[in-house]
Design a protein around this motif. Sequence first.
Motif, PDB file in Angstrom:
ATOM      1  N   ARG A  27      10.522 -12.122  -2.866  1.00 47.72           N
ATOM      2  CA  ARG A  27      10.869 -10.758  -3.260  1.00 47.72           C
ATOM      3  C   ARG A  27      12.163 -10.283  -2.585  1.00 47.72           C
ATOM      4  N   ARG A  59       3.600 -16.694  -7.929  1.00 50.94           N
ATOM      5  CA  ARG A  59       3.941 -15.257  -7.952  1.00 50.94           C
ATOM      6  C   ARG A  59       5.447 -15.073  -8.018  1.00 50.94           C
ATOM      7  N   ASN A  60       6.187 -15.870  -7.241  1.00 47.58           N
ATOM      8  CA  ASN A  60       7.649 -15.773  -7.256  1.00 47.58           C
ATOM      9  C   ASN A  60       8.209 -16.059  -8.645  1.00 47.58           C
ATOM     10  N   ARG A  63       7.758 -13.261 -11.127  1.00 51.37           N
ATOM     11  CA  ARG A  63       8.664 -12.148 -10.860  1.00 51.37           C
ATOM     12  C   ARG A  63      10.100 -12.496 -11.226  1.00 51.37           C
ATOM     13  N   ASP A  64      10.500 -13.750 -10.912  1.00 49.88           N
ATOM     14  CA  ASP A  64      11.872 -14.199 -11.152  1.00 49.88           C
ATOM     15  C   ASP A  64      11.805 -15.680 -11.539  1.00 49.88           C
TER      16      ASP A  64
END
Length: 148
Positions: A27, A59-60, A63-64
Amino acid sequence: MTQDAERNALLALLSEGSGGVLVTLKRDGRPQLSNVTHAYYPDESVIRVSLTDDRAKTRNLRRDPRASYHVTTPDRWAYTVVEGTAGLSPVAGDPYDETVEELVRLYRDVSGEHPDWEDYRAAMVRDRRLVLRLRVERAYGIPRAAGA
């Protein structure tokens, strides 16, 4: 070496082994590195990796989707880094859904036959597994020397 020949030599390293380092972005923008097992599909220009739904790398990527992947020769003189955009399959929800079928293919391509496919399929659902499909968009590094 022409640009095409160099790119082909770099991408060839992806097929020589099944281990590498997946780099995703936290993040705060810093890299998060994970040792993973992969299969490279040159006809598709895609690297596939089995992931678990609850891990930081997953999760990373949600998000991206930008990611890099690093492989090296055992002597560490030649290496390839590929950059690409990640696609994620749905999380395995049934032992015979499309995600589990893709995970079976990936397992076979990396390790051959499993001693108990029913157990494997159930584990993929229980572990909440999914497939990362990293499309190779750019490659750089130091290719293996000719004749090596």
